[in-house]
Every structure is written in C-alpha cells, then in structure tokens.
Design an enzyme around this catalytic site. Sequence first.
Site, PDB file in Angstrom:
ATOM      1  N   ASP A 277       0.824  -1.209   0.000  1.00  0.00           N
ATOM      2  CA  ASP A 277       0.000   0.000   0.000  1.00  0.00           C
ATOM      3  C   ASP A 277       0.868   1.274   0.000  1.00  0.00           C
ATOM      4  O   ASP A 277       2.095   1.198  -0.090  1.00  0.00           O
ATOM      5  CB  ASP A 277      -0.930  -0.071   1.220  1.00  0.00           C
ATOM      6  CG  ASP A 277      -2.334   0.396   0.906  1.00  0.00           C
ATOM      7  OD1 ASP A 277      -2.484   1.267   0.028  1.00  0.00           O
ATOM      8  OD2 ASP A 277      -3.275  -0.089   1.537  1.00  0.00           O
TER       9      ASP A 277
ATOM     10  N   ASP B 203     -10.181   3.209  -3.936  1.00  0.00           N
ATOM     11  CA  ASP B 203     -10.829   2.030  -3.352  1.00  0.00           C
ATOM     12  C   ASP B 203     -12.251   1.837  -3.871  1.00  0.00           C
ATOM     13  O   ASP B 203     -13.015   2.796  -4.001  1.00  0.00           O
ATOM     14  CB  ASP B 203     -10.890   2.169  -1.824  1.00  0.00           C
ATOM     15  CG  ASP B 203      -9.523   1.954  -1.194  1.00  0.00           C
ATOM     16  OD1 ASP B 203      -8.521   1.935  -1.936  1.00  0.00           O
ATOM     17  OD2 ASP B 203      -9.478   1.807   0.034  1.00  0.00           O
TER      18      ASP B 203
HETATM   19  C1  GLA Z   1      -6.031   1.161   1.305  1.00  0.00           C
HETATM   20  C2  GLA Z   1      -6.144   0.176   0.141  1.00  0.00           C
HETATM   21  C3  GLA Z   1      -7.262  -0.822   0.431  1.00  0.00           C
HETATM   22  C4  GLA Z   1      -6.997  -1.544   1.731  1.00  0.00           C
HETATM   23  C5  GLA Z   1      -6.810  -0.551   2.869  1.00  0.00           C
HETATM   24  C6  GLA Z   1      -6.323  -1.216   4.146  1.00  0.00           C
HETATM   25  O1  GLA Z   1      -7.147   1.970   1.391  1.00  0.00           O
HETATM   26  O2  GLA Z   1      -6.367   0.844  -1.063  1.00  0.00           O
HETATM   27  O3  GLA Z   1      -7.389  -1.739  -0.648  1.00  0.00           O
HETATM   28  O4  GLA Z   1      -5.853  -2.348   1.592  1.00  0.00           O
HETATM   29  O5  GLA Z   1      -5.859   0.454   2.529  1.00  0.00           O
HETATM   30  O6  GLA Z   1      -6.125  -0.304   5.186  1.00  0.00           O
END
Ligand code: GLA
Length: 375
Positions: free
Chosen positions: A126, A183
């Site tokens: 991430d 997301d």
């Molecule tokens: C980010 C990523 C998500 C998930 C969250 C976890 O937002 O884009 O896919 O992994 O972190 O905290």
Amino acid sequence: MIGKTPPMGWNTWNTFGWNIDERLVREAADAFVDTGLKEAGYEYIVIDDCWARKERDQSGRLVPDENKFPGGMKALADYIHSKGLKFGIYSCAGVQTCAGYPGSFEHEFIDAETFASWGVDYLKYDYCYKPDGVPGHILYKRMAMALRNCGRDILFSACNWGNDEAEKWMRASGAHIWRSTGDIQDSWASIKQLALSQLNKECYSGPYCYNDVDMLVVGMYGKGNVAHGGCTDEEYRTHFSLWCLMDSPLMIGCDIRNMNQAMKEILTNKEMIEINQDPEGRQAYTIKHWNDPDLLIYVKLLSDGSYAFGFFNMSDKEGEAALHFWDVGLPASAGYGFLLRDVWQHEDIGVFKEGYKCRLKPHACRVFRARLVKA
Ligand code: GLA
C-alpha cells in the site's frame, strides 16, 4: 515466472476489514475447495491490513497479532498450501499501513525475508504514510528488489491507487499488478466510476504487470467493510464482466463461506474467466456510442484469433448498444462474419455480417465470444 495472467483469489478487506483471524482464513481456504472456486482458477488467499502487532519485535521484525493469529503465519501458510492454494499478505511502503500498523519503510528487505520464511506467495503493498522526500517509485523499486531476491516467488501487488503517474513506472519497477484506481465500494456508482476511470488506459496493462481495478464486490449485497448500499445480481454480473475484459486481477471480496447460487455462477463462469485469463493479456479497448457515453462496447483480442465483445449499458435508462464490425477491423467486403457465442447464456446466437446490436436494461451487459467465419 509469476504474473503472466491476472491473479485470481480472495482478500479479507472488502468484507472483513480489521475483523480478521486465522479461523476465517482457514475457512476461506476450505471454501475455495468446497465451492468450486479453486477449480475455477482462484488460488490466492490474501490477508489485508490489520494482521500485525502494533510494534515490531526487538530484531525489527513484523509480528502477527497473537490474538488474531495465535498459530502464526507459517502454520497458516502451510494449511493454505496443503489445499493446493497460495498465501498472500499485506504491507505498506510508508511508515505505517493505512490502518495504522507498522509499514515496511526502511524495513523492506527484512520484511521480504520474513514473508519468505512464512511461505508468503503474494504481497499487497500500500501507499499510506509515505515519508516526504522519498519518491514513490523508489519505494516500489526497493520492495521489488527485496522480493525478487528473497528466495521465493512472491507476486508483487502494488497499491498506490494510480498516484504519481504510476502507469509510467510500475512495470519497469517490478510490480506484477498495480492498482490503477482508488478504493472500490459495494455500490453501482463505485463500479461505474472505477470502470469509466480506466477508459483508454489499456496500453499500460499486459502480461507480468496488469492494471488492477481493485477487488471485486460481487456477492457483498451491502454487507461488510466497504458496503455502500450493495448491488443487484445483474449489476454484479456487469461488474465481473467489466473486470474480466479489463484484464483486472479477480480478487473476490465477499464472504465466500456463504455464497448463494447467483454469486457462484457469476464468480465461476468459466467462459468469462477464460477471457480474463487469456495468455496474451491484451486488455480490451472501448468504442463509445456516437451520442451516449454510457453505452460502451469493449473489444478484447484473444490469443486463438477470436474476440470478446462486451456490450454495456452504464446508464440508468434502457438503451441500445450497436457494434459495427468495421470499427474492429472487419470491412463488409472481406467475406467474413462473426459467429457470436453468449458467454452468460452459454449458447451460440448466430453469424452476423456487418454488425450486431442489442437492447440493454439499465446497468446490464451482454458479452460474446466472437469467432471469425466465412459468410
Ligand atoms: C487502502 C487500500 C485498500 C486496503 C486498505 C487497508 O485503502 O487501497 O485496498 O488495503 O488500505 O487499510
């Protein structure tokens, strides 16, 4: 070599968020086998954020939270491997993960070693809490180097949401897939927004480094961590079809221990998965309707000479999507037509010479495998 075709698997985040433990992960592995997901090609079981203790140990290593994972990661990986599946885990390029657990910044090599010693096969990486002054591409290059030299094949799933012009450097930096979007949420609005954000990005995707349009919400029905109202089965079918045509990884996000028939049929549609997993990895290009941008046609070249044609109605009203074969390279004078096979109905619907059009309900789609025949 790993990453030739888009990875297929399941990830804890969309439904379970921080509420994860080893029982859930073992049950997910069991469900892979029992429900036919494994047979359909799904192989990675991935633990997302929130698995670690808040502090590293004295030697600087990450430690799993013993309340959630009392048996440790090695035993869990062994269990997953014993089912013929692969094990994935999550970390972050910054000093902390997005949910506030230790990140891998300045620990890239020791973390890659740790993951390899546990039997990890997949790392989602991430982009939260990135320190100022270090360019993002350097951080992904670091982890790519660490993973490629840790003694184990670990698929590198980069997740920087497409920031910092990631499309220009992710492949060269060593990622096998790279998140090209923010997301996802379990709603039609989110599916539509993510899909439209990918128009004309097909040139950045290909074998060993695919655009990742985020994990699937198929079958969440408004329940879980990224729930946002949920979708109908028709919308989930459209979502799955889009992700297949975009060569996105197919990482399931619903509770696979409790799947109804409709979810199973969508997620294990063999003909649709074959299109996603085509070894040439040519992401579909799109053709827009002349005056309605919500009527979209996706065209994906397949390695056996056939094509996938997807007709999509992204709008809230009924519409007609029309494909003129001239637009995909077939002039009427050539003496050929396309034999169309409906990938959701599993039937051939006939040979068409100059084009094909169909009426579509709001948020609906039709997908065909099209074979060139003399006509
Ligand atoms: C980010 C990523 C998500 C998930 C969250 C976890 O937002 O884009 O896919 O992994 O972190 O905290």
